[in-house]
Design a protein around this motif. Sequence first.
Motif, short mmCIF file in Angstrom:
data_model
loop_
_atom_site.label_atom_id
_atom_site.label_comp_id
_atom_site.label_asym_id
_atom_site.label_seq_id
_atom_site.Cartn_x
_atom_site.Cartn_y
_atom_site.Cartn_z
N SER A 38 0.77 -1.09 -0.09
CA SER A 38 0.03 -0.02 -0.28
C SER A 38 1.01 1.14 0.11
N HIS A 39 0.21 2.46 -0.31
CA HIS A 39 0.94 3.46 -0.44
C HIS A 39 0.27 4.61 0.72
N GLU A 40 1.04 5.58 0.97
CA GLU A 40 0.66 6.78 1.99
C GLU A 40 -0.45 6.18 3.15
N ILE A 41 0.56 5.51 3.90
CA ILE A 41 -0.28 5.05 5.18
C ILE A 41 0.04 5.42 6.37
N CYS A 42 -0.72 5.75 7.23
CA CYS A 42 -0.68 6.19 8.65
C CYS A 42 -0.53 5.08 9.71
N SER A 43 0.77 4.80 10.20
CA SER A 43 0.78 3.56 10.93
C SER A 43 0.24 3.76 12.35
#
Length: 67
Positions: A38-43
Motif C-alpha cells: 500500500s501507499h500513503e499509510i498512517c501507521s
Amino acid sequence: MILYELPMEAKIFGHCKDCKFFEHDHFEQVGGVPIIVSHEICSRWGDGCKTKEDGFCFMFEPNHIRK
C-alpha cells in the motif's frame, strides 16, 4: 499531560508527510519476500490507515530523521 488538555497554541499540527508515522510505501512480507502492499499509510491509526501526504492530523509527531 493528555493532548486535549493542552491549550490550542501548544498543540502541534503538521502535514502527514512530515510525521514519523507516515509511510509513503508500506511493506509486508509475502511468502518471505518484502512487497509494497500500500501507499500513503498512517501507521498510528489501527494497523495502518490510508491517508494523503498533504493531510493534517491532531496526532502529528514530527519526523526528525529525513530520508
